[in-house]
Design an enzyme around this catalytic site. Structure first.
Site, PDB file in Angstrom:
ATOM      1  N   GLU A   4      28.477  18.840  72.201  1.00  0.00           N
ATOM      2  CA  GLU A   4      27.363  18.057  72.765  1.00  0.00           C
ATOM      3  C   GLU A   4      26.544  17.310  71.711  1.00  0.00           C
ATOM      4  OE1 GLU A   4      25.048  20.123  75.707  1.00  0.00           O
ATOM      5  OE2 GLU A   4      26.810  20.649  76.879  1.00  0.00           O
ATOM      6  N   GLU A  41      32.515  23.731  79.745  1.00  0.00           N
ATOM      7  CA  GLU A  41      31.303  24.432  80.196  1.00  0.00           C
ATOM      8  C   GLU A  41      30.955  23.962  81.602  1.00  0.00           C
ATOM      9  OE1 GLU A  41      27.825  24.673  77.645  1.00  0.00           O
ATOM     10  OE2 GLU A  41      29.098  24.574  75.860  1.00  0.00           O
TER      11      GLU A  41
HETATM   12  C1  BGP Z   1      25.102  23.628  76.894  1.00  0.00           C
HETATM   13  C2  BGP Z   1      25.333  24.252  75.538  1.00  0.00           C
HETATM   14  C3  BGP Z   1      25.492  25.735  75.553  1.00  0.00           C
HETATM   15  C4  BGP Z   1      24.718  26.463  76.626  1.00  0.00           C
HETATM   16  C5  BGP Z   1      24.548  25.708  77.922  1.00  0.00           C
HETATM   17  C6  BGP Z   1      23.507  26.254  78.868  1.00  0.00           C
HETATM   18  O1  BGP Z   1      24.480  22.417  76.764  1.00  0.00           O
HETATM   19  O2  BGP Z   1      26.499  23.709  74.964  1.00  0.00           O
HETATM   20  O3  BGP Z   1      25.296  26.185  74.247  1.00  0.00           O
HETATM   21  O4  BGP Z   1      23.663  27.164  76.181  1.00  0.00           O
HETATM   22  O5  BGP Z   1      24.253  24.365  77.719  1.00  0.00           O
HETATM   23  O6  BGP Z   1      22.223  25.871  78.463  1.00  0.00           O
HETATM   24  P1  BGP Z   1      21.015  26.865  78.408  1.00  0.00           P
HETATM   25  O7  BGP Z   1      21.441  27.963  77.527  1.00  0.00           O
HETATM   26  O8  BGP Z   1      19.872  26.100  77.846  1.00  0.00           O
HETATM   27  O9  BGP Z   1      20.780  27.278  79.793  1.00  0.00           O
END
Ligand code: BGP
Length: 489
Positions: free
Chosen positions: A167, A376
């Site tokens: 990202e 993801e």
């Molecule tokens: C994505 C990232 C992850 C993860 C996920 C959920 O953008 O790549 O590392 O954490 O988001 O986000 P959050 O943990 O803020 O809920």
């Protein structure tokens, strides 16, 4: 398009889940690892736990892989901790760090699980920041290149799917939240230099992967959030397109075409931004031909026209997991975001929008015609054990079912999708809300309070409890996407 039957997934489709080193491993001061900037950043997110223990995967990876195998995984996407592999500026390789990842990779392969490895997921070593100048310095490109070569050399015989930077778009768009902006005095300008340096790091990774890893394939990992216009007012459509450009398209175009688009060059000119872009940089970027796009997709955004004389508003993220705290951004003259009455919201005000998945895959396929893998996707939720000691996460099952169904529909629509790896396998540390914001198919039996107050991980249970979603997902993936657990049509 309407289909008469449930969608079908290709025979060799990879099913798994996803994590990142700093969010899952813990063991931050063990095995020769030195601190990363994200360790410091995670300490600023109180009252939530920092990443010192996370899910303690560093000590329990065998148990975790056994659970993945029990679930029926054919892939697992995880990241490597840079400062575990190269702990100091002398560039020496830490054999204990290499051993940890070798053991993990071997354990996965022994269980017929294909490793999908992210080289960089937000965890810049402190030494890179302090001694080289971090993302603001070109010296970081050489250090990153060295890291890539070490990884390809040590793991490339078994790891064939590589991901460059996680990202990058979010690291630039949300630089303060993710810590990318550390040390910057004029972030709005400096972020474009940092972005260029990241593009060069990505390009180095792609070029060396192809040179060094036999049969190796590599791609970037954009955080993709589709943007809908609020109404059929043409101004809203242009706002949606502006937002699309400024939050993701300029990254994806650069990865695929190896050059900066007319849109971003004009944007820089208008905003008096002059990144240091050299002719040899452009040559390198052109050489870096990606093999696929790894897609992180959770939600959608809705945009409307923002007048040039309106007031600027920053994104105010929901920090506490109580609905209704999100503050929508306004970028005067470009776009503004608002809530969408057609979708539900999570406790953290993220849209629950399964069709965003189908939209994203179709959008990326239509623009770039490259294979895609989901790296993801998931539901961040407040969860606790029930009286029976189990976790009945019906909301997660509903979320995943609808999202995966839409992956299937996108495949029927003609998109080439090769894998689905939701976030996350076990609960782990979120980017800003500790372990309170849970994403796992497997519950980790601890809380932020416990993580914050314990002196040593051995004081904590950290027991793995398979949630209902684990059993549901297992049936779905063992049937290669046929057993949805309910009538879908
Ligand atoms: C994505 C990232 C992850 C993860 C996920 C959920 O953008 O790549 O590392 O954490 O988001 O986000 P959050 O943990 O803020 O809920």
């Amino acid at each position: 398009m309407y289909y008469k039957e449930d969608p079908k997934f290709p025979e060799n489709f990879m099913w798994g889940a996803s994590s990142a080193a700093w969010q899952v491993e813990g063991g931050v001061a063990e095995g020769g690892r030195t601190p990363a900037m994200i360790d410091l950043n995670s300490r600023k997110k109180q009252p939530y736990a920092d990443n010192s223990i996370a899910a303690d995967h560093y000590h329990r990876y065998k148990e975790d892989v056994a659970l993945m195998a029990e679930c029926g995984f054919s892939s697992y996407r995880f990241s490597l901790s840079w400062s575990r592999i190269i702990p100091h500026s002398d560039g020496k390789v830490n054999s204990e760090g290499i051993k940890f990842y070798n053991d993990l990779i071997d354990e996965l392969i022994k269980n017929n699980i294909t490793p999908i490895v992210t080289i960089y997921h937000y965890d810049l070593p402190v030494w890179v920041y302090e001694e080289l100048g971090g993302w603001r310095s070109r010296k970081t490109i050489d250090a990153f290149e060295h890291l890539c070569k070490v990884c390809f050399e040590n793991f490339g015989d078994r790891v064939k799917y590589w991901l460059s930077l996680n990202e990058q778009n979010m690291q630039i768009c949300y630089g303060h939240w993710l810590g990318t902006s550390a040390g910057c005095t004029d972030w709005e300008k400096e972020k474009w230099d940092i972005n260029h340096i990241m593009n060069l790091c990505h390009a180095k990774a792609v070029v060396h992967c192809h040179e060094m890893v036999e049969g190796g394939k590599i791609g970037p990992v954009p955080g993709y959030v589709p943007i809908y216009p609020k109404t059929c007012n043409p101004g809203d459509q242009i706002a949606a397109m502006n937002a699309e450009e400024l939050t993701q398209k300029i990254w994806n175009d650069t990865y695929v075409y190896g050059e900066y688009s007319g849109f971003i060059k004009k944007y820089w000119e208008t905003h008096d931004v002059h990144p240091d872009i050299r002719p040899e940089d452009l040559e390198l970027m052109k050489k870096a031909k990606i093999d696929f796009i790894a897609v992180n997709c959770y939600r959608s955004n809705t945009a409307y026209e923002s007048k040039i004389d309106s007031e600027r508003q920053e994104y105010g993220l929901n920090k506490f997991g109580i609905k209704g705290q999100m503050q929508w951004p306004n970028v005067p003259g470009e776009y503004a975001f608002c809530s969408n009455p057609y979708v539900e919201y999570t406790d953290w005000d993220w849209e629950i929008d399964p069709q965003a998945m189908r939209y994203s895959l179709r959008y990326l396929w239509n623009h770039y015609r490259l294979p895609m893998m989901i790296t993801e996707n998931g539901l961040g939720a407040n969860e606790t054990k029930d009286a029976d000691g189990q976790v009945h996460d019906t909301a997660r099952i509903d979320f995943l079912r609808d999202q995966i169904y839409n992956v299937g529909l996108a495949i029927e629509d003609g998109c080439e999708v090769i894998a689905y790896n939701p976030w996350s396998f076990t609960d782990l540390l979120s980017t800003g809300n500790g372990i309170k914001k849970r994403y796992g198919l497997v519950y980790i039996d601890t809380t932020d309070d416990e993580l914050v107050n314990c002196k040593d991980v051995s004081e904590l249970s950290m027991k793995r409890i398979k949630k209902d979603s684990f059993y549901w997902y297992s049936k779905l993936i063992k049937s290669n996407g046929k057993d949805w657990g309910k009538e879908m049509k």
